[in-house]
Design an enzyme around this catalytic site. Structure first.
Site, short mmCIF file in Angstrom:
data_model
loop_
_atom_site.label_atom_id
_atom_site.label_comp_id
_atom_site.label_asym_id
_atom_site.label_seq_id
_atom_site.Cartn_x
_atom_site.Cartn_y
_atom_site.Cartn_z
N SER A 114 0.93 -1.01 -0.01
CA SER A 114 0.14 0.14 -0.09
C SER A 114 0.89 1.37 0.00
O SER A 114 2.04 1.30 0.71
CB SER A 114 -0.82 -0.09 1.31
OG SER A 114 -1.34 1.18 1.38
N SER A 115 0.48 2.31 -0.47
CA SER A 115 1.27 3.72 -0.58
C SER A 115 1.39 4.29 0.78
O SER A 115 2.13 5.15 1.03
CB SER A 115 0.60 4.66 -1.52
OG SER A 115 -0.88 4.91 -0.97
N CYS A 116 0.61 3.67 1.84
CA CYS A 116 0.87 4.19 3.16
C CYS A 116 2.26 3.76 4.06
O CYS A 116 2.55 4.27 5.01
CB CYS A 116 -0.13 4.13 4.01
SG CYS A 116 -0.51 2.27 4.25
N TYR A 143 -0.86 -0.62 10.12
CA TYR A 143 -0.97 -1.23 8.80
C TYR A 143 0.36 -1.20 7.76
O TYR A 143 0.80 -1.99 7.40
CB TYR A 143 -2.34 -0.76 8.20
CG TYR A 143 -2.49 -1.11 6.80
CD1 TYR A 143 -3.07 -2.43 6.62
CD2 TYR A 143 -2.49 -0.58 5.56
CE1 TYR A 143 -3.40 -2.97 5.39
CE2 TYR A 143 -2.62 -0.83 4.43
CZ TYR A 143 -3.23 -2.11 4.24
OH TYR A 143 -3.33 -2.71 2.89
N LYS A 147 2.85 -4.00 6.24
CA LYS A 147 3.07 -3.95 4.93
C LYS A 147 4.56 -3.94 4.52
O LYS A 147 4.97 -4.47 3.78
CB LYS A 147 2.20 -2.72 4.14
CG LYS A 147 0.77 -3.36 4.08
CD LYS A 147 0.39 -4.54 3.25
CE LYS A 147 -1.00 -4.83 3.04
NZ LYS A 147 -1.24 -6.16 2.21
N HIS A 186 -12.94 3.12 2.77
CA HIS A 186 -12.11 4.13 2.31
C HIS A 186 -12.96 5.35 1.82
O HIS A 186 -14.36 5.26 1.54
CB HIS A 186 -11.20 3.62 1.45
CG HIS A 186 -10.35 2.73 1.46
ND1 HIS A 186 -10.26 1.48 1.41
CD2 HIS A 186 -8.80 3.04 2.35
CE1 HIS A 186 -9.32 0.93 1.92
NE2 HIS A 186 -8.15 1.62 2.47
#
Ligand code: GFB
Length: 321
Positions: A114-116, A143, A147, A186
């Site tokens: 994920s981009s987070c 999270y 990841k 989201h």
């Protein structure tokens, strides 16, 4: 040749872990064009949180390739309020699948992150090498840590055992099969539902969370699935690859676009008591473009498609308590 097929999927046994989720189901749809043999297993067949069950499943089914789309996912509020679920479930699922994939001789695995994973204040657009260069966004650091661990697991098995495990980092995704529960979703599905229900109720306004100023990049889940299949077939390297659209909008702009598609003409009110999250996370699309892939769905078209999918599945919406 940057996009030469080095791992054809035709004839291979392919398992999409998480095939019931939005991304997993999009990958499964996309794989129908690849002439591969799909292994389908729901939670009743294999509980991904149980190491023993995953090992037995992998030994029995012996997939050649795995698209690792299984994860505990959610929007900003779910991430912020259930940190233990988000870090624990994701870490356990990752260790179970990646270790047993190697032990049972899986030829190739693509892990989805994920981009987070990137630092809260990473320079924009964010290139892959920004990983682990600064502190994370607090609302989703649990999270994100899980990841990042997934990327590192894949890299460690590649480094120590030569396993062909790769990772893709998608941006904020939306599309068919999204979660419309307002407490855990989201932003995109939340706005679609809010605008739709406000239109039906003849309401004057909808309320969006935060200030409306954060910027987000959105990618249609079917485009993401196409990128994943592309990477599985053509990419084999240590570093993860960003999967995005290369463009971002403010949350207020997104709300305006959604209201236009839905046909809701009332006011958009912001609720600053809710978190904004990271101010911006636009990923650099350069690496994926350089190897020959681009998305095919622009944001307005994608929102229309998502709204149509929402309307088609509306009767089965889970209630927002
Ligand atoms: O999509 P979202 O929940 O997640 O929120 P993140 C994006 C932005 O939309 C935030 C705003 O600034 C929210 O405050 N927003 C406005 C809303 N109205 C709403 C609403 O009704 N619902 C929701 N959910 N947001 C997630 C991470 O971050 O992104 C995950 O928590 C993951 O870990 C995912 O990385 C892709 O983009 O902030």
């Amino acid at each position: 040749m940057p996009n030469e097929v080095i791992f054809p999927l035709a004839g291979k046994r392919v398992w999409v872990a998480g095939h019931r989720g939005m991304v997993g189901s999009a990958i499964s749809r996309r794989l129908e064009r690849e002439n591969c043999e799909m292994i389908v297993a729901g939670r009743d067949v294999v509980d991904l949180l149980r190491q023993d069950a995953v090992e037995k499943f992998m030994e029995r089914e012996k997939p050649d390739a795995i698209f690792f789309a299984a994860a505990k996912v959610g929007g900003i509020l779910a991430n912020d309020t259930r940190p233990a679920d988000f870090i624990y479930d994701n870490l356990v699922i990752e260790t179970n699948i990646i270790n047993s994939a190697y032990r049972s001789g899986v030829s190739k695995l693509l892990f989805l992150g994920s981009s987070c994973i990137y630092p809260k204040f990473a320079p924009q657009p964010i290139t892959e090498d920004a990983l682990l260069t600064g502190p994370l966004e607090p609302t989703n650091e649990w999270y994100a840590i899980a990841k990042i661990a997934g990327i590192k697991l894949a890299q460690a098995f590649r480094k120590q055992y030569g396993a062909d495990f790769i990772s893709a980092m998608p941006t904020n995704l939306y599309g068919q099969g999204d979660n419309y529960d307002l407490n855990s979703s989201h932003v995109m599905p939340a706005l679609i539902r809010k605008a739709h229900e406000a239109k039906l109720a003849g309401a004057d306004s909808i309320t969006i969370w935060g200030t409306g100023t954060p910027r987000r990049e959105f990618l249609n889940a079917d485009d993401c699935a196409d990128a994943c299949v592309f990477l599985m077939k053509t990419y084999s390297d240590f570093e993860h690859v960003n999967v995005g659209s290369g463009e971002d909008v403010t949350i207020l702009e997104l709300a305006q676009m959604v209201c236009k598609v839905v046909g809701f003409e009332g006011e958009i009110i912001t609720d600053a008591s809710k978190p904004d999250g990271t101010p911006r996370k636009l990923m650099s699309a350069e690496k994926l473009e350089a190897v020959g892939w681009r998305p095919s769905t622009d944001l307005s078209t994608g929102i229309r498609g998502a709204y149509n999918a929402f309307l088609a599945g509306e009767m089965s919406l889970r209630p927002t308590p």
